[in-house]
Design a protein around this motif. Structure first.
Motif, PDB file in Angstrom:
ATOM      1  N   TYR A 173       9.324  15.576  48.041  1.00 24.13           N
ATOM      2  CA  TYR A 173      10.480  16.436  47.845  1.00 24.13           C
ATOM      3  C   TYR A 173      11.234  16.476  49.170  1.00 24.13           C
ATOM      4  O   TYR A 173      10.618  16.656  50.230  1.00 24.13           O
ATOM      5  CB  TYR A 173      10.059  17.858  47.474  1.00 24.13           C
ATOM      6  CG  TYR A 173       9.446  17.962  46.100  1.00 24.13           C
ATOM      7  CD1 TYR A 173      10.233  18.246  44.999  1.00 24.13           C
ATOM      8  CD2 TYR A 173       8.082  17.774  45.910  1.00 24.13           C
ATOM      9  CE1 TYR A 173       9.679  18.344  43.729  1.00 24.13           C
ATOM     10  CE2 TYR A 173       7.514  17.863  44.650  1.00 24.13           C
ATOM     11  CZ  TYR A 173       8.322  18.149  43.571  1.00 24.13           C
ATOM     12  OH  TYR A 173       7.763  18.230  42.318  1.00 24.13           O
ATOM     13  N   ALA A 174      12.538  16.295  49.128  1.00 20.75           N
ATOM     14  CA  ALA A 174      13.366  16.338  50.335  1.00 20.75           C
ATOM     15  C   ALA A 174      14.368  17.478  50.187  1.00 20.75           C
ATOM     16  O   ALA A 174      15.175  17.489  49.256  1.00 20.75           O
ATOM     17  CB  ALA A 174      14.087  15.009  50.534  1.00 20.75           C
ATOM     18  N   VAL A 175      14.289  18.439  51.104  1.00 21.10           N
ATOM     19  CA  VAL A 175      15.140  19.625  51.063  1.00 21.10           C
ATOM     20  C   VAL A 175      15.948  19.664  52.347  1.00 21.10           C
ATOM     21  O   VAL A 175      15.385  19.636  53.445  1.00 21.10           O
ATOM     22  CB  VAL A 175      14.286  20.912  50.929  1.00 21.10           C
ATOM     23  CG1 VAL A 175      15.178  22.146  50.874  1.00 21.10           C
ATOM     24  CG2 VAL A 175      13.374  20.830  49.710  1.00 21.10           C
ATOM     25  N   GLY A 176      17.268  19.720  52.204  1.00 24.04           N
ATOM     26  CA  GLY A 176      18.136  19.707  53.376  1.00 24.04           C
ATOM     27  C   GLY A 176      19.031  20.919  53.461  1.00 24.04           C
ATOM     28  O   GLY A 176      19.450  21.484  52.452  1.00 24.04           O
ATOM     29  N   PHE A 177      19.299  21.311  54.695  1.00 28.44           N
ATOM     30  CA  PHE A 177      20.184  22.423  55.010  1.00 28.44           C
ATOM     31  C   PHE A 177      21.176  21.953  56.063  1.00 28.44           C
ATOM     32  O   PHE A 177      20.940  20.952  56.744  1.00 28.44           O
ATOM     33  CB  PHE A 177      19.397  23.601  55.606  1.00 28.44           C
ATOM     34  CG  PHE A 177      18.219  24.047  54.801  1.00 28.44           C
ATOM     35  CD1 PHE A 177      18.351  25.024  53.847  1.00 28.44           C
ATOM     36  CD2 PHE A 177      16.961  23.488  55.006  1.00 28.44           C
ATOM     37  CE1 PHE A 177      17.260  25.447  53.110  1.00 28.44           C
ATOM     38  CE2 PHE A 177      15.859  23.906  54.288  1.00 28.44           C
ATOM     39  CZ  PHE A 177      16.012  24.904  53.325  1.00 28.44           C
ATOM     40  N   GLY A 178      22.227  22.702  56.264  1.00 27.91           N
ATOM     41  CA  GLY A 178      23.131  22.481  57.392  1.00 27.91           C
ATOM     42  C   GLY A 178      23.633  21.065  57.511  1.00 27.91           C
ATOM     43  O   GLY A 178      24.351  20.571  56.656  1.00 27.91           O
TER      44      GLY A 178
END
Length: 142
Positions: free
Chosen positions: A115-120
């Protein structure tokens, strides 16, 4: 990001025959903060130690490499094996995003769910390339 990680882990049942969690922080390099563990207090302490650095580069591939080593050496037979990547940037060390995607491919080719979760400042297309298929269920950007 630490609060998000703590909340995420809080959603799962932890135990020797349930979920175990390993914490890896990364910036210019990656650091294993906690081997696979089912201790909620140890996990929360490791998350607290994994503070974001305002300085340095970002080596996503370094973290994914350590995650693969952890899963290869310490996971239980028959247990579902997954990694959750939380990032607020793109790979800025040698190899750029291509190196991060390659490290993700190595994890996935070994049979692990990513799972790849990105912010900003994370790049949505890179997250989708790193995540397991279908990306619509394994990549999140927000």
């Amino acid at each position: 990001m630490a609060q998000f990680a703590t909340t995420l882990v809080g959603q799962f049942e932890l135990g020797s025959q349930a979920m175990r969690v390993s914490i890896i922080s990364f910036s210019t390099s990656a650091t294993l903060r906690l081997d696979l563990s089912d201790s909620r207090s140890a996990i929360e302490q490791a998350i607290g130690q994994a503070t974001a650095s305002a300085y340095g580069l970002t080596c996503i591939s370094c973290a994914l490499g350590i995650a693969k080593q952890q899963l290869d050496s310490s996971s239980r037979a028959g247990a579902e094996k997954m990694a959750v990547l939380l990032t607020d940037g793109v790979q800025t060390t040698s190899g750029g995003d291509a190196a991060a995607i390659s490290a993700a491919e190595a994890l996935k080719n070994a049979g692990y769910v990513l799972y790849a979760v990105g912010f900003g400042g994370a790049d949505e297309s890179t997250l989708e390339s790193m995540a397991s298929s279908p990306a619509s269920q394994h990549a999140y950007f927000g």
